[in-house]
Design an enzyme around this catalytic site. Structure first.
Site, PDB file in Angstrom:
ATOM      1  CG  ASN A   9      -1.655   1.261   1.458  1.00  0.00           C
ATOM      2  OD1 ASN A   9      -1.789   2.063   0.533  1.00  0.00           O
ATOM      3  ND2 ASN A   9      -2.167   1.473   2.662  1.00  0.00           N
ATOM      4  CE  LYS A  11       0.527   3.503   4.901  1.00  0.00           C
ATOM      5  NZ  LYS A  11       0.100   3.560   6.283  1.00  0.00           N
ATOM      6  CG  HIS A  95      -5.886   1.642   5.205  1.00  0.00           C
ATOM      7  ND1 HIS A  95      -5.439   2.574   6.094  1.00  0.00           N
ATOM      8  CD2 HIS A  95      -4.852   0.795   4.986  1.00  0.00           C
ATOM      9  CE1 HIS A  95      -4.163   2.319   6.384  1.00  0.00           C
ATOM     10  NE2 HIS A  95      -3.792   1.235   5.733  1.00  0.00           N
ATOM     11  CD  GLU A  97      -3.000   5.339   6.778  1.00  0.00           C
ATOM     12  OE1 GLU A  97      -3.040   5.425   5.540  1.00  0.00           O
ATOM     13  OE2 GLU A  97      -2.016   4.897   7.404  1.00  0.00           O
ATOM     14  CD  GLU A 167      -3.591  -2.865   7.327  1.00  0.00           C
ATOM     15  OE1 GLU A 167      -2.478  -3.089   6.886  1.00  0.00           O
ATOM     16  OE2 GLU A 167      -4.203  -1.816   7.095  1.00  0.00           O
ATOM     17  CB  SER A 213       5.132  -1.875  12.026  1.00  0.00           C
ATOM     18  OG  SER A 213       4.652  -0.555  12.253  1.00  0.00           O
TER      19      SER A 213
HETATM   20  C1  PEP Z   1      -0.808   0.015   5.945  1.00  0.00           C
HETATM   21  O1  PEP Z   1      -0.793   1.150   5.495  1.00  0.00           O
HETATM   22  O2  PEP Z   1      -1.736  -0.754   5.628  1.00  0.00           O
HETATM   23  C2  PEP Z   1       0.271  -0.417   6.825  1.00  0.00           C
HETATM   24  C3  PEP Z   1       0.173  -1.593   7.384  1.00  0.00           C
HETATM   25  O3  PEP Z   1       1.294   0.464   7.029  1.00  0.00           O
HETATM   26  P1  PEP Z   1       2.706   0.148   7.731  1.00  0.00           P
HETATM   27  O4  PEP Z   1       3.237  -1.132   7.101  1.00  0.00           O
HETATM   28  O5  PEP Z   1       3.564   1.321   7.403  1.00  0.00           O
HETATM   29  O6  PEP Z   1       2.463  -0.022   9.177  1.00  0.00           O
END
Ligand code: PEP
Length: 251
Positions: A9, A11, A95, A97, A167, A213
């Site tokens: 992703n 973003k 997601h 966000e 997530e 992460s």
């Molecule tokens: C994400 O944006 O779905 C995500 C898991 O980000 P990160 O890997 O940076 O934590």
């Protein structure tokens, strides 16, 4: 056997030139990988270019969001149907966000899931609890609500046409990863939850990704867990070296 599925992703990162460089870098490093499904989710503005570059490589394309209507007076929105023009197969829906910054709730996410599946796109349906909710021991209740409301009225007749992504919000972009035990505990809970409504056979075929992460250093132990089938990767997918090491988690 569920095929591992790793998605990047991007973003709201990468201009067109940066996107070209990134995808070329990733392709170069993963061209021999056959046993992992790889998906790239650039921003809308880079979909056309990335689509051309990944054509015939086995790498698949996803979008990060879309509207639930086919067309209409929705300024600034993108129809799920338009994503098909770019050869998109996947769309990230729900997601954290989008839930957090754009007010997306379970009802809206349900409409989006129905719409994208109606157009033959495969959603990567994201769910996750906040740190507060985990500390208050509400994790399972929160996830249950997100899954059941999000998937209300959806038959999952082909379990391969939806990917669920667990997530935990506290792990996204924070550098803090859920431990393999924490992640496996939730993934098993989710698979059992899916089986209550959609049956064991379907639940056993749905791929459930972990996201939060993920890095080259922790992917192998996560992927060793029986109910973790892949990863949704944010930050580490923006670097060809890190993302390719995640894809090649088997070593
Ligand atoms: C994400 O944006 O779905 C995500 C898991 O980000 P990160 O890997 O940076 O934590």
């Amino acid at each position: 056997m569920r095929k591992p599925i790793i998605a990047g992703n991007w973003k709201m990162y990468n201009s067109l030139e940066e996107a070209k460089l990134l995808v070329a870098g990733i392709l170069e490093k993963v061209k021999d990988v056959k046993d992992v499904q790889i998906i790239l989710c650039p921003s809308f503005t880079a979909l056309a270019v990335v689509s051309e570059i990944v054509k015939n490589t086995g790498i698949e394309l996803g979008a990060q969001n879309c509207h639930y209507q086919e067309k209409g007076a929705f300024t600034g929105e993108v129809s799920p149907k338009f994503l098909l023009d770019f050869g998109c197969k996947y769309v990230i829906i729900g997601h954290s966000e989008r839930r957090q910054y754009f007010g997306e709730d379970d009802a809206l996410i349900n409409r989006k899931l129905k719409a994208v599946m109606g157009f033959g796109l495969f959603p990567i349906f994201c769910i996750g609890e906040t740190l507060d909710q985990r500390n208050q021991k509400q994790t399972f209740d929160v996830l249950k609500g997100q899954v059941l409301k999000g998937l209300e009225g959806i038959s999952l007749s082909d379990p391969l046409k939806m990917v669920l992504a667990y997530e935990p919000v506290w792990a996204i972009g924070t550098g803090v990863t859920a431990t393999k035990e924490q992640a496996q505990e939730v993934h098993k809970y989710l698979r059992d939850l899916l089986s209550e409504t959609w049956g064991r056979e379907t639940a056993d075929r749905v791929r459930i990704q972990y996201g939060g992460s993920v890095k080259p250093e922790n992917i192998a132990e996560l992927m060793e867990q029986p109910d973790i089938d892949g990863a949704l990767v944010g930050g580490a997918s923006l670097d060809p070296e890190s993302f390719s090491r995640i894809i090649k988690f088997k070593g």
